[in-house]
Design an enzyme around this catalytic site. Structure first.
Site, PDB file in Angstrom:
ATOM      1  N   LEU A 101      10.654 -20.666  -5.156  1.00  0.00           N
ATOM      2  CA  LEU A 101       9.425 -19.646  -4.486  1.00  0.00           C
ATOM      3  C   LEU A 101       8.367 -20.202  -4.798  1.00  0.00           C
ATOM      4  O   LEU A 101       8.103 -20.322  -6.557  1.00  0.00           O
ATOM      5  CB  LEU A 101      10.487 -18.459  -4.599  1.00  0.00           C
ATOM      6  CG  LEU A 101       9.259 -17.639  -3.950  1.00  0.00           C
ATOM      7  CD1 LEU A 101       9.202 -17.233  -2.397  1.00  0.00           C
ATOM      8  CD2 LEU A 101      10.087 -15.804  -4.386  1.00  0.00           C
TER       9      LEU A 101
ATOM     10  N   HIS B 289       2.037   3.142  -9.250  1.00  0.00           N
ATOM     11  CA  HIS B 289       1.889   1.852  -9.369  1.00  0.00           C
ATOM     12  C   HIS B 289       2.784   1.304  -9.760  1.00  0.00           C
ATOM     13  O   HIS B 289       3.801   0.273  -9.385  1.00  0.00           O
ATOM     14  CB  HIS B 289       0.743   1.233  -9.811  1.00  0.00           C
ATOM     15  CG  HIS B 289      -0.591   1.853  -9.057  1.00  0.00           C
ATOM     16  ND1 HIS B 289      -0.896   1.881  -7.571  1.00  0.00           N
ATOM     17  CD2 HIS B 289      -1.525   2.592  -9.481  1.00  0.00           C
ATOM     18  CE1 HIS B 289      -1.597   2.293  -7.305  1.00  0.00           C
ATOM     19  NE2 HIS B 289      -2.148   2.852  -8.202  1.00  0.00           N
TER      20      HIS B 289
ATOM     21  N   ASP C   3       1.067  -1.160   0.025  1.00  0.00           N
ATOM     22  CA  ASP C   3       0.153   0.124   0.282  1.00  0.00           C
ATOM     23  C   ASP C   3       0.696   1.178  -0.350  1.00  0.00           C
ATOM     24  O   ASP C   3       1.827   1.221   0.118  1.00  0.00           O
ATOM     25  CB  ASP C   3      -0.617   0.134   1.619  1.00  0.00           C
ATOM     26  CG  ASP C   3      -2.126   0.443   1.582  1.00  0.00           C
ATOM     27  OD1 ASP C   3      -2.405   1.326  -0.208  1.00  0.00           O
ATOM     28  OD2 ASP C   3      -2.431   1.301   1.765  1.00  0.00           O
TER      29      ASP C   3
HETATM   30  C1  IPE Z   1      -5.503  -2.635   0.424  1.00  0.00           C
HETATM   31  O1  IPE Z   1      -5.290  -1.593   0.140  1.00  0.00           O
HETATM   32  C2  IPE Z   1      -5.173  -3.268  -1.786  1.00  0.00           C
HETATM   33  C3  IPE Z   1      -3.948  -3.213  -2.324  1.00  0.00           C
HETATM   34  C4  IPE Z   1      -3.694  -3.411  -1.199  1.00  0.00           C
HETATM   35  C5  IPE Z   1      -3.973  -4.170  -3.447  1.00  0.00           C
HETATM   36  P1  IPE Z   1      -6.678   0.177  -0.391  1.00  0.00           P
HETATM   37  O2  IPE Z   1      -5.717   1.035   0.038  1.00  0.00           O
HETATM   38  O3  IPE Z   1      -8.000  -0.563  -1.132  1.00  0.00           O
HETATM   39  O4  IPE Z   1      -7.251  -0.209   0.859  1.00  0.00           O
HETATM   40  P2  IPE Z   1      -7.930   0.715   1.705  1.00  0.00           P
HETATM   41  O5  IPE Z   1      -8.980   1.069   1.204  1.00  0.00           O
HETATM   42  O6  IPE Z   1      -6.625   2.092   2.610  1.00  0.00           O
HETATM   43  O7  IPE Z   1      -8.386  -0.368   2.977  1.00  0.00           O
HETATM   44  C1  IPE Z   2      -2.088  -0.006  -3.075  1.00  0.00           C
HETATM   45  O1  IPE Z   2      -1.632   1.416  -3.292  1.00  0.00           O
HETATM   46  C2  IPE Z   2      -2.119  -1.381  -4.458  1.00  0.00           C
HETATM   47  C3  IPE Z   2      -3.173  -0.462  -4.964  1.00  0.00           C
HETATM   48  C4  IPE Z   2      -4.202  -0.599  -3.884  1.00  0.00           C
HETATM   49  C5  IPE Z   2      -3.922  -1.044  -6.222  1.00  0.00           C
HETATM   50  P1  IPE Z   2      -2.606   2.450  -3.770  1.00  0.00           P
HETATM   51  O2  IPE Z   2      -2.896   2.908  -4.579  1.00  0.00           O
HETATM   52  O3  IPE Z   2      -3.781   2.272  -2.393  1.00  0.00           O
HETATM   53  O4  IPE Z   2      -1.701   3.790  -2.653  1.00  0.00           O
HETATM   54  P2  IPE Z   2      -2.784   4.778  -1.256  1.00  0.00           P
HETATM   55  O5  IPE Z   2      -2.761   4.075  -0.355  1.00  0.00           O
HETATM   56  O6  IPE Z   2      -3.882   5.389  -2.256  1.00  0.00           O
HETATM   57  O7  IPE Z   2      -1.373   5.576  -1.075  1.00  0.00           O
HETATM   58 MG    MG Z   3      -4.286   2.464  -0.603  1.00  0.00          MG
END
Ligand code: IPE
Ligand code: IPE
Ligand code: MG
Length: 257
Positions: free
Chosen positions: A138, A44, A27
């Site tokens: 792995l 990303h 995240d």
């Molecule tokens: C969780 O992250 C999903 C992934 C990292 C793929 P999110 O950014 O979607 O989670 P919330 O919405 O903050 O809980």
């Molecule tokens: C996690 O990073 C990746 C996915 C959920 C695909 P985020 O896109 O949720 O990044 P933040 O949380 O908005 O910084």
């Molecule tokens: Mg996020």
């Protein structure tokens, strides 16, 4: 009577050990990009480099399973543009990474509901799984359109089908039977859960499987998560005592035995 360590876990409690299975919520990509005044997709894309680095670290250390949360069942609710750019990134990353993963002995597999993905992406996923299916160094499990509730729901549905078809009776239903129908069946349970990006929640990742997993949260945003940050998580894990309901003394005794 000897105490049961856990109903379903196969990992013995201990200190100073390397996890067999690490599960990561990657995240913070969007915030990482925002800090740089860049569009979210830039975060990303940069996150793919962290995936490479952590896979390499797992290979070097001999970690058996790495499960990465790439896209949750709730992430479809994001702006259409971000979702479609993410899908393009999955396709291009699969294309560019599969050969080198295969060359390094990585078995790649996907968990989650694939039906909403494009036929091109589904085909690539299947090809990557087939190509790498005999690799043993792995297991890299990518959670894509995955949700912990979906996983438990699917397992329940399968068990119900078996009951309906007379293959199981209700008294056969145990945690082990349900677990054997879950997406990560057959693999050791996650020993260490890591979430980058500072949030302290599971966000519908592996709900069942995390029952006795050690949880580790870091403020580091995923594109900045490198092998040193990973080492810090592993060191913290190594210093923890996993008790699985026992007392600390019982665990020490069992280890000394
Ligand atoms: C969780 O992250 C999903 C992934 C990292 C793929 P999110 O950014 O979607 O989670 P919330 O919405 O903050 O809980
Ligand atoms: C996690 O990073 C990746 C996915 C959920 C695909 P985020 O896109 O949720 O990044 P933040 O949380 O908005 O910084
Ligand atoms: Mg996020």
């Amino acid at each position: 009577m000897q105490p049961e360590i856990s109903l379903v876990t196969k990992t013995p409690p201990g200190r100073g050990e390397l996890p067999r299975h690490v599960a990561i919520v990657m995240d913070g990509n969007g915030r990482w990009a925002k800090l740089r005044k860049m569009p979210r997709i830039y975060g990303h894309k940069s996150g793919v480099q962290s995936v490479r680095e952590i896979v390499e670290a797992c290979l070097n250390k001999g970690i058996e399973v790495l499960t990465l949360f790439a896209f949750s069942s709730e992430n479809w609710k994001r702006p259409t543009n971000e979702v479609s750019l993410l899908m393009e990134l999955f396709i291009s990353s699969l294309k560019s990474e599969v050969q080198s993963l295969h060359g390094n002995g990585v078995r790649l597999a996907f968990i989650g509901d694939r039906t909403p993905f494009s036929s091109q992406l589904r085909e690539q996923m299947q090809n990557a799984e087939q190509l790498t299916s005999s690799n043993t160094r792995l297991a890299l499990m990518i959670a894509a359109n995955y949700g912990g509730r979906w996983d438990i729901n699917e397992a329940t549905r399968q068990v119900c089908e078996d009951v309906q078809q007379g293959k199981l009776v209700i008294d056969d239903i145990t945690p082990e039977i349900l677990q054997s129908r879950l997406a990560l069946a057959g693999l050791p349970e996650p020993d260490l859960f890591i979430r980058t990006g500072g949030e302290k929640r599971i966000s519908n990742f592996l709900l069942w499987q995390l029952a006795y997993t050690e949880l580790y949260f870091t403020e580091i945003l995923w594109p900045d998560f490198d092998h040193e940050a990973f080492d810090n998580a592993l060191n913290e894990y190594a210093g923890r005592q996993r008790r699985f309901g026992l007392t600390g003394e019982q665990v020490e005794q069992a280890r000394g035995a």
